[in-house]
Design a protein around this motif. Sequence first.
Motif, short mmCIF file in Angstrom:
data_model
loop_
_atom_site.label_atom_id
_atom_site.label_comp_id
_atom_site.label_asym_id
_atom_site.label_seq_id
_atom_site.Cartn_x
_atom_site.Cartn_y
_atom_site.Cartn_z
N UNK A 212 12.74 70.10 53.21
CA UNK A 212 12.72 71.10 54.27
C UNK A 212 13.32 70.51 55.54
N UNK A 213 14.24 71.23 56.14
CA UNK A 213 14.89 70.76 57.36
C UNK A 213 13.99 70.92 58.58
N UNK A 214 12.85 71.61 58.41
CA UNK A 214 11.93 71.81 59.54
C UNK A 214 10.73 70.86 59.49
N UNK A 215 9.99 70.89 58.37
CA UNK A 215 8.77 70.08 58.30
C UNK A 215 8.93 68.80 57.49
N UNK A 216 10.05 68.66 56.77
CA UNK A 216 10.31 67.45 56.01
C UNK A 216 9.69 67.39 54.63
N UNK A 217 9.02 68.44 54.21
CA UNK A 217 8.39 68.44 52.89
C UNK A 217 9.45 68.31 51.80
N UNK A 218 9.12 67.56 50.76
CA UNK A 218 10.06 67.29 49.66
C UNK A 218 9.66 68.12 48.44
N UNK A 219 10.66 68.68 47.76
CA UNK A 219 10.44 69.50 46.56
C UNK A 219 11.22 68.93 45.38
N UNK A 220 10.62 69.10 44.19
CA UNK A 220 11.30 68.75 42.94
C UNK A 220 10.74 69.66 41.85
N UNK A 221 11.39 69.66 40.71
CA UNK A 221 10.98 70.55 39.63
C UNK A 221 9.88 69.90 38.81
N UNK A 222 8.66 70.02 39.32
CA UNK A 222 7.51 69.36 38.72
C UNK A 222 6.77 70.22 37.72
N UNK A 223 5.47 69.93 37.57
CA UNK A 223 4.65 70.55 36.53
C UNK A 223 4.53 72.06 36.70
N UNK A 224 4.58 72.55 37.93
CA UNK A 224 4.39 73.98 38.18
C UNK A 224 5.70 74.76 38.18
N UNK A 225 6.80 74.08 37.89
CA UNK A 225 8.09 74.74 38.02
C UNK A 225 8.26 75.92 37.06
N UNK A 226 7.75 75.78 35.84
CA UNK A 226 7.92 76.86 34.87
C UNK A 226 7.25 78.14 35.35
N UNK A 227 6.06 78.01 35.94
CA UNK A 227 5.37 79.19 36.48
C UNK A 227 6.15 79.82 37.62
N UNK A 228 6.66 78.98 38.50
CA UNK A 228 7.44 79.49 39.63
C UNK A 228 8.75 80.12 39.15
N UNK A 229 9.37 79.51 38.18
CA UNK A 229 10.61 80.05 37.64
C UNK A 229 10.38 81.44 37.04
N UNK A 230 9.24 81.64 36.42
CA UNK A 230 8.92 82.95 35.84
C UNK A 230 8.80 84.00 36.93
N UNK A 231 8.20 83.64 38.07
CA UNK A 231 8.09 84.57 39.20
C UNK A 231 9.47 84.93 39.71
N UNK A 232 10.33 83.92 39.85
CA UNK A 232 11.69 84.15 40.35
C UNK A 232 12.47 85.03 39.39
N UNK A 233 12.41 84.73 38.10
CA UNK A 233 13.19 85.49 37.12
C UNK A 233 12.75 86.95 37.08
N UNK A 234 11.45 87.19 37.17
CA UNK A 234 10.96 88.58 37.17
C UNK A 234 11.44 89.32 38.41
#
Length: 241
Positions: A212-234
């Motif tokens: 994140x360019x604002x708070x600096x939080x780092x993201x990667x495709x971890x254990x919860x990615x499949x669940x999030x990907x399902x939300x995005x795809x729907x």
Amino acid sequence: MNGPEIPISFAAELSLFLPTGRSADRAPVVTDGVSTLGHVVESLGVPLTEVGRLVVDGREVPVSHVPRAGESVEVRAVERPQRIHDAPLRFLLDVHLGTLARRLRLLGVDAAYTNEDPGDAALAPRSAKERRVMLSRDRGLLRRRELWAGAYVYSDRPDDQLRDVLGRFAPELAPWTRCTACNGRLADADKDSVQEQLRHGTQRSYDVFAQCTSCGRVYWRGAHHAHLEAIVEEALRDSAP
């Protein structure tokens, strides 16, 4: 009230706002003869954020119209998709909609939110100052005059809430481009630049990161990615023309 009695019918979608026992179909309302139609509609419990066209004897009228004896009023629901003019489509969510805020951000939608409740008196002016659509299940908040724009969130289930907002406003989606924590923008980050923020197992297992360019939080495709990907795809599937 001692003014004219006006028959008012409401769209079926608005019936949930009406007092218990009141019919949505041409039920009479006694007015005071001076209040605007907008005031009359709100006095029956329907936030104007949920009202589309107001039709009196077959012609559309503004909320400032004062109903007169002999007139018949039809209150229609907001047409979908609802277009917001004069500003980019951005949202402000009240304290009870944190999951919805994170899901909107996951889809790249600008959704301001804080888990500290600032109160209605602060949220409504912020909506106006930043020209954000206020999303809430609080009917009182949606009736505040300071609001720039608002929308009632009809469900208490996050999946349905997201479908409702996307179906109502049809925002442009850009998944994986916003920080779900602060709403900031994400940018690609190389592993070396973020490794101090990663646990050893994450450093060993993943190679693609965003920050994140604002708070600096780092993201990667971890254990919860499949669940999030399902939300995005729907969401993308439901939003497809």
